[in-house]
Enzyme design. Sequence first.
Site, PDB file in Angstrom:
ATOM      1  N   ASP A 182      -5.776  -1.083  -3.151  1.00 24.32           N
ATOM      2  CA  ASP A 182      -5.111  -1.632  -1.968  1.00 24.32           C
ATOM      3  C   ASP A 182      -5.446  -0.804  -0.726  1.00 24.32           C
ATOM      4  O   ASP A 182      -6.508  -0.182  -0.664  1.00 24.32           O
ATOM      5  CB  ASP A 182      -3.601  -1.719  -2.219  1.00 24.32           C
ATOM      6  CG  ASP A 182      -2.996  -0.378  -2.644  1.00 24.32           C
ATOM      7  OD1 ASP A 182      -3.562   0.686  -2.302  1.00 24.32           O
ATOM      8  OD2 ASP A 182      -1.944  -0.396  -3.310  1.00 24.32           O
ATOM      9  N   SER A 183      -4.543  -0.775   0.243  1.00 25.97           N
ATOM     10  CA  SER A 183      -4.833  -0.108   1.511  1.00 25.97           C
ATOM     11  C   SER A 183      -5.026   1.398   1.370  1.00 25.97           C
ATOM     12  O   SER A 183      -5.619   2.033   2.247  1.00 25.97           O
ATOM     13  CB  SER A 183      -3.716  -0.376   2.520  1.00 25.97           C
ATOM     14  OG  SER A 183      -2.488   0.142   2.059  1.00 25.97           O
ATOM     15  N   THR A 184      -4.539   1.991   0.289  1.00 26.45           N
ATOM     16  CA  THR A 184      -4.742   3.421   0.095  1.00 26.45           C
ATOM     17  C   THR A 184      -6.209   3.772  -0.082  1.00 26.45           C
ATOM     18  O   THR A 184      -6.599   4.926   0.122  1.00 26.45           O
ATOM     19  CB  THR A 184      -3.953   3.920  -1.131  1.00 26.45           C
ATOM     20  OG1 THR A 184      -4.340   3.160  -2.289  1.00 26.45           O
ATOM     21  CG2 THR A 184      -2.456   3.780  -0.919  1.00 26.45           C
ATOM     22  N   VAL A 185      -7.024   2.771  -0.475  1.00 29.63           N
ATOM     23  CA  VAL A 185      -8.439   3.035  -0.757  1.00 29.63           C
ATOM     24  C   VAL A 185      -9.386   1.971  -0.175  1.00 29.63           C
ATOM     25  O   VAL A 185     -10.575   1.953  -0.494  1.00 29.63           O
ATOM     26  CB  VAL A 185      -8.671   3.166  -2.282  1.00 29.63           C
ATOM     27  CG1 VAL A 185      -8.060   4.464  -2.804  1.00 29.63           C
ATOM     28  CG2 VAL A 185      -8.097   1.983  -3.056  1.00 29.63           C
TER      29      VAL A 185
ATOM     30  N   GLY B 218      -6.631  -3.956   1.500  1.00 33.80           N
ATOM     31  CA  GLY B 218      -5.289  -3.633   1.932  1.00 33.80           C
ATOM     32  C   GLY B 218      -4.327  -4.784   1.730  1.00 33.80           C
ATOM     33  O   GLY B 218      -4.669  -5.940   1.964  1.00 33.80           O
TER      34      GLY B 218
END
Length: 288
Positions: free
Chosen positions: A35-38, A112
Amino acid sequence: MSSLCYWLLLLLVHFSRSTSRATAGKVSAFIVFGDSTVDTGNNNFIPTIAKANFPPYGRDFNGGVATGRFSNGRLVTDFISEAFGLPSTLPAYLDPSYTIDQLAKGVSFASGATGLDDLTAKFTSVIPLGQQLEYFEEYKARLEAAKGESVASEIIAEAVYIFSIGTNDFILNYFTLPVRPVQYTPAEYVGYLVSLAEAAARDAYHLGARKFGLCGLPPFGCLPLSRTRNHREPGECNEEYNQLAMRFNAELQDAVTKLNGDLAGVLVVYVDIYSVLSDIVANPSDYG
C-alpha cells in the site's frame, strides 16, 4: 533503534546471510507489494484520488520533487534497496520511464490506499493485491524476453520480496464501509485478511519467489485518523484498533511458520512494525 535501522537489520541478517533455506549472501533485486507505505509512484498512473504527486509530498526528495511517494522523501524500502547494494530509489512498475533493465534490479508494484481485501481497493479505485501479482507475472515474462529464461529465473529466485499491506482494510474498509461488518466480526475479519496474505505469498512462490518479508500491522489505532475517530477519548489512541493489529500480527506470525513448513526452499520472515512504531509514539523526542 530507529524504525529504518530495525528494518535494515532484520532483512540484511535474514536474507543476505541466510545459508540454509535460501541462496546465501546474494540479493539480485528488491521487489515490493503493498500500500502507501511502499508505493513509489504507481498511483500516479491510474485514475484515483489517492495520489501523492503534489506538495508537500517529496519536499525532502532529490530536488524537492513529489514522486508519488506518500512521504516527505524516500521510503523505507528505498533505503533497504540501497543497503542491499541496489538502486537507492525503487522504481514504480507503472512508470513508463523505466526500462526492463532498470526494473530488473528492483521494482514496486504497490498502490497507496489498497488492501488485502479487494473491496478496500475498489473503494478508492486503486490496484488490488491480486492485480499487483498479475503485474509481477507480467514483469517475469518481460525479464525472460529481455534476458533469457535462465537469467530471469535466477533474478526472480534470488530477489527479496516484501509485502507491506493491511492497515487500509481496517481504516478505509471495515470501520468505514457497511459491508464487511455484516459479514465478519472483527476477529473473523482478521482471520480472513491473514488468509489472503498467506495466499498472496503462495502465489508469489509459485511464480518463483523464495525470500519473503511479511510485514505486520502498525498500531493503527494511533494514526491521526484513528485518533480523530476516537469519540470515547478524543485525540487518544484507539486501543480497540490496536488490539486488532496485535491479533492480526499474531496470526500472521502463525501463517509465516506454516509457509516455512509447507513450501520447499522458501525463507519467510515476519517483520515487526508494531513495536517499532509504538516506541516512536511513546517516545517521540527520541526520534527528533
